[in-house]
Design a protein around this motif. Structure first.
Motif, PDB file in Angstrom:
ATOM      1  N   LEU A  10     -13.334   3.123   9.049  1.00 39.59           N
ATOM      2  CA  LEU A  10     -14.068   1.878   9.275  1.00 39.59           C
ATOM      3  C   LEU A  10     -13.724   0.978   8.098  1.00 39.59           C
ATOM      4  CD1 LEU A  10     -16.090   0.536  11.179  1.00 39.59           C
ATOM      5  CD2 LEU A  10     -17.896   1.360   9.680  1.00 39.59           C
ATOM      6  N   VAL A  11     -12.947  -0.081   8.363  1.00 33.77           N
ATOM      7  CA  VAL A  11     -12.439  -0.924   7.279  1.00 33.77           C
ATOM      8  C   VAL A  11     -12.708  -2.397   7.566  1.00 33.77           C
ATOM      9  CG1 VAL A  11     -10.622   0.734   6.674  1.00 33.77           C
ATOM     10  CG2 VAL A  11     -10.119  -1.107   8.273  1.00 33.77           C
ATOM     11  N   PRO A  12     -12.746  -3.210   6.514  1.00 31.69           N
ATOM     12  CA  PRO A  12     -12.859  -4.652   6.714  1.00 31.69           C
ATOM     13  C   PRO A  12     -11.643  -5.162   7.499  1.00 31.69           C
ATOM     14  CG  PRO A  12     -13.179  -4.106   4.402  1.00 31.69           C
ATOM     15  CD  PRO A  12     -12.693  -2.871   5.095  1.00 31.69           C
ATOM     16  N   THR A  13     -11.853  -6.175   8.290  1.00 31.23           N
ATOM     17  CA  THR A  13     -10.774  -6.722   9.108  1.00 31.23           C
ATOM     18  C   THR A  13      -9.580  -7.132   8.256  1.00 31.23           C
ATOM     19  OG1 THR A  13     -12.436  -7.472  10.684  1.00 31.23           O
ATOM     20  CG2 THR A  13     -10.261  -8.442  10.885  1.00 31.23           C
ATOM     21  N   HIS A  14      -9.823  -7.666   7.077  1.00 31.86           N
ATOM     22  CA  HIS A  14      -8.716  -8.112   6.231  1.00 31.86           C
ATOM     23  C   HIS A  14      -7.852  -6.959   5.737  1.00 31.86           C
ATOM     24  CE1 HIS A  14     -10.392  -6.805   2.364  1.00 31.86           C
ATOM     25  NE2 HIS A  14     -11.571  -7.196   2.823  1.00 31.86           N
ATOM     26  N   ALA A  15      -8.326  -5.725   5.844  1.00 34.18           N
ATOM     27  CA  ALA A  15      -7.555  -4.565   5.376  1.00 34.18           C
ATOM     28  C   ALA A  15      -6.768  -3.885   6.488  1.00 34.18           C
ATOM     29  CB  ALA A  15      -8.490  -3.557   4.719  1.00 34.18           C
ATOM     30  N   GLN A  16      -6.919  -4.322   7.736  1.00 33.90           N
ATOM     31  CA  GLN A  16      -6.285  -3.599   8.838  1.00 33.90           C
ATOM     32  C   GLN A  16      -4.757  -3.610   8.741  1.00 33.90           C
ATOM     33  OE1 GLN A  16      -7.850  -5.471  12.393  1.00 33.90           O
ATOM     34  NE2 GLN A  16      -6.008  -6.708  12.637  1.00 33.90           N
ATOM     35  N   GLN A  17      -4.144  -4.700   8.313  1.00 35.51           N
ATOM     36  CA  GLN A  17      -2.685  -4.723   8.220  1.00 35.51           C
ATOM     37  C   GLN A  17      -2.189  -3.763   7.149  1.00 35.51           C
ATOM     38  OE1 GLN A  17      -0.677  -6.375  10.501  1.00 35.51           O
ATOM     39  NE2 GLN A  17       0.808  -4.986   9.570  1.00 35.51           N
ATOM     40  N   ARG A  18      -2.941  -3.639   6.080  1.00 36.35           N
ATOM     41  CA  ARG A  18      -2.608  -2.670   5.025  1.00 36.35           C
ATOM     42  C   ARG A  18      -2.577  -1.251   5.598  1.00 36.35           C
ATOM     43  NH1 ARG A  18      -6.525  -2.948  -0.051  1.00 36.35           N
ATOM     44  NH2 ARG A  18      -7.374  -4.648   1.148  1.00 36.35           N
ATOM     45  N   VAL A  19      -3.575  -0.945   6.424  1.00 32.74           N
ATOM     46  CA  VAL A  19      -3.659   0.392   7.030  1.00 32.74           C
ATOM     47  C   VAL A  19      -2.503   0.606   8.000  1.00 32.74           C
ATOM     48  CG1 VAL A  19      -5.051   1.895   8.495  1.00 32.74           C
ATOM     49  CG2 VAL A  19      -6.163   0.517   6.726  1.00 32.74           C
ATOM     50  N   ILE A  20      -2.195  -0.392   8.816  1.00 34.81           N
ATOM     51  CA  ILE A  20      -1.074  -0.274   9.765  1.00 34.81           C
ATOM     52  C   ILE A  20       0.222  -0.023   9.004  1.00 34.81           C
ATOM     53  CG2 ILE A  20       0.372  -1.537  11.409  1.00 34.81           C
ATOM     54  CD1 ILE A  20      -2.198  -2.979  12.317  1.00 34.81           C
ATOM     55  N   ASP A  21       0.491  -0.827   7.990  1.00 31.97           N
ATOM     56  CA  ASP A  21       1.716  -0.657   7.205  1.00 31.97           C
ATOM     57  C   ASP A  21       1.792   0.741   6.604  1.00 31.97           C
ATOM     58  OD1 ASP A  21       2.357  -3.268   7.826  1.00 31.97           O
ATOM     59  OD2 ASP A  21       1.737  -4.069   5.876  1.00 31.97           O
ATOM     60  N   PHE A  22       0.687   1.224   6.082  1.00 30.72           N
ATOM     61  CA  PHE A  22       0.632   2.565   5.499  1.00 30.72           C
ATOM     62  C   PHE A  22       0.957   3.624   6.552  1.00 30.72           C
ATOM     63  CE2 PHE A  22      -1.835   6.443   4.899  1.00 30.72           C
ATOM     64  CZ  PHE A  22      -1.331   6.885   3.685  1.00 30.72           C
ATOM     65  N   LEU A  23       0.313   3.529   7.725  1.00 29.01           N
ATOM     66  CA  LEU A  23       0.509   4.540   8.762  1.00 29.01           C
ATOM     67  C   LEU A  23       1.939   4.528   9.299  1.00 29.01           C
ATOM     68  CD1 LEU A  23      -2.865   4.230  10.673  1.00 29.01           C
ATOM     69  CD2 LEU A  23      -2.147   6.048   9.114  1.00 29.01           C
ATOM     70  N   LEU A  24       2.537   3.352   9.392  1.00 29.65           N
ATOM     71  CA  LEU A  24       3.903   3.268   9.917  1.00 29.65           C
ATOM     72  C   LEU A  24       4.937   3.820   8.947  1.00 29.65           C
ATOM     73  CD1 LEU A  24       3.799  -0.168  11.741  1.00 29.65           C
ATOM     74  CD2 LEU A  24       3.634   2.126  12.734  1.00 29.65           C
ATOM     75  N   THR A  25       4.575   3.989   7.689  1.00 31.49           N
ATOM     76  CA  THR A  25       5.511   4.569   6.727  1.00 31.49           C
ATOM     77  C   THR A  25       5.440   6.093   6.711  1.00 31.49           C
ATOM     78  OG1 THR A  25       3.956   4.466   4.872  1.00 31.49           O
ATOM     79  CG2 THR A  25       5.401   2.545   5.213  1.00 31.49           C
ATOM     80  N   HIS A  26       4.477   6.666   7.420  1.00 30.24           N
ATOM     81  CA  HIS A  26       4.340   8.129   7.470  1.00 30.24           C
ATOM     82  C   HIS A  26       4.941   8.653   8.759  1.00 30.24           C
ATOM     83  CE1 HIS A  26       1.819   7.382   4.070  1.00 30.24           C
ATOM     84  NE2 HIS A  26       1.857   8.678   3.813  1.00 30.24           N
ATOM     85  N   ASP A  27       5.038   9.944   8.877  1.00 31.74           N
ATOM     86  CA  ASP A  27       5.673  10.600  10.014  1.00 31.74           C
ATOM     87  C   ASP A  27       5.010  10.209  11.329  1.00 31.74           C
ATOM     88  OD1 ASP A  27       7.001  12.227  11.754  1.00 31.74           O
ATOM     89  OD2 ASP A  27       6.495  14.096  10.753  1.00 31.74           O
ATOM     90  N   ALA A  28       5.606   9.258  12.023  1.00 36.12           N
ATOM     91  CA  ALA A  28       5.030   8.734  13.261  1.00 36.12           C
ATOM     92  C   ALA A  28       4.900   9.801  14.348  1.00 36.12           C
ATOM     93  CB  ALA A  28       5.863   7.557  13.781  1.00 36.12           C
ATOM     94  N   ALA A  29       5.709  10.843  14.284  1.00 40.06           N
ATOM     95  CA  ALA A  29       5.649  11.890  15.303  1.00 40.06           C
ATOM     96  C   ALA A  29       4.358  12.694  15.217  1.00 40.06           C
ATOM     97  CB  ALA A  29       6.847  12.809  15.179  1.00 40.06           C
ATOM     98  N   GLN A  30       3.723  12.721  14.064  1.00 40.84           N
ATOM     99  CA  GLN A  30       2.519  13.525  13.895  1.00 40.84           C
ATOM    100  C   GLN A  30       1.237  12.703  13.929  1.00 40.84           C
ATOM    101  OE1 GLN A  30       2.471  16.182  10.612  1.00 40.84           O
ATOM    102  NE2 GLN A  30       4.404  17.117  11.114  1.00 40.84           N
ATOM    103  N   VAL A  31       1.333  11.388  13.979  1.00 42.96           N
ATOM    104  CA  VAL A  31       0.138  10.560  13.893  1.00 42.96           C
ATOM    105  C   VAL A  31       0.024   9.655  15.108  1.00 42.96           C
ATOM    106  CG1 VAL A  31      -1.089   8.827  12.547  1.00 42.96           C
ATOM    107  CG2 VAL A  31       0.221  10.584  11.375  1.00 42.96           C
ATOM    108  N   GLU A  32      -1.020   9.845  15.866  1.00 43.98           N
ATOM    109  CA  GLU A  32      -1.345   8.993  17.010  1.00 43.98           C
ATOM    110  C   GLU A  32      -2.525   8.147  16.557  1.00 43.98           C
ATOM    111  OE1 GLU A  32      -1.239   7.906  21.175  1.00 43.98           O
ATOM    112  OE2 GLU A  32      -0.011   9.446  20.275  1.00 43.98           O
TER     113      GLU A  32
END
Length: 111
Positions: A10-32
């Motif tokens: 649960l994050v502030p709206t202004h932080a959502q792009q930070r979270v997306i960028d972080f998740l896309l740099t990790h192993d996409a095959a293991q994270v849905e």
């Protein structure tokens, strides 16, 4: 197979792009993951704006990740560092079943 869990952020709206960028740099095959706007209230939400206090809830982004528990545990330290100082938090719940709709070829999907 490793136990699957749902990590909900649960994050502030202004932080959502930070979270997306972080998740896309990790192993996409293991994270849905999915992300959507929510009206939030509770111990993880500090309502700092007058509008939020009047409405009784705050606009936040909820991110849900379905992933193996060991991967979840490895993501927590960098996520904590990434979101340090942000309003919000997380919780982890077990996933009893995780499957795509099209993985059962014997039955047609009828809505």
């Amino acid at each position: 197979m490793a136990t699957m869990v749902c990590l909900t952020l649960l994050v502030p709206t202004h932080a959502q792009q930070r979270v997306i960028d972080f998740l896309l740099t990790h192993d996409a095959a293991q994270v849905e993951f999915s992300m959507h706007a929510v009206a939030a209230r509770g111990p993880l939400v500090r309502m700092q704006l007058d509008e939020e206090r009047v409405l009784g809830f705050a606009s936040r982004t909820e991110v849900k990740l379905i992933l193996p528990q060991p991967v979840c545990e490895s993501l927590l330290p960098p996520l904590r560092a990434l979101l340090a100082g942000c309003d919000g938090g997380f919780w982890i719940t077990p996933v009893a079943h995780f499957e795509a709709f099209n993985e059962r070829p014997t039955a047609a999907c009828v809505l």
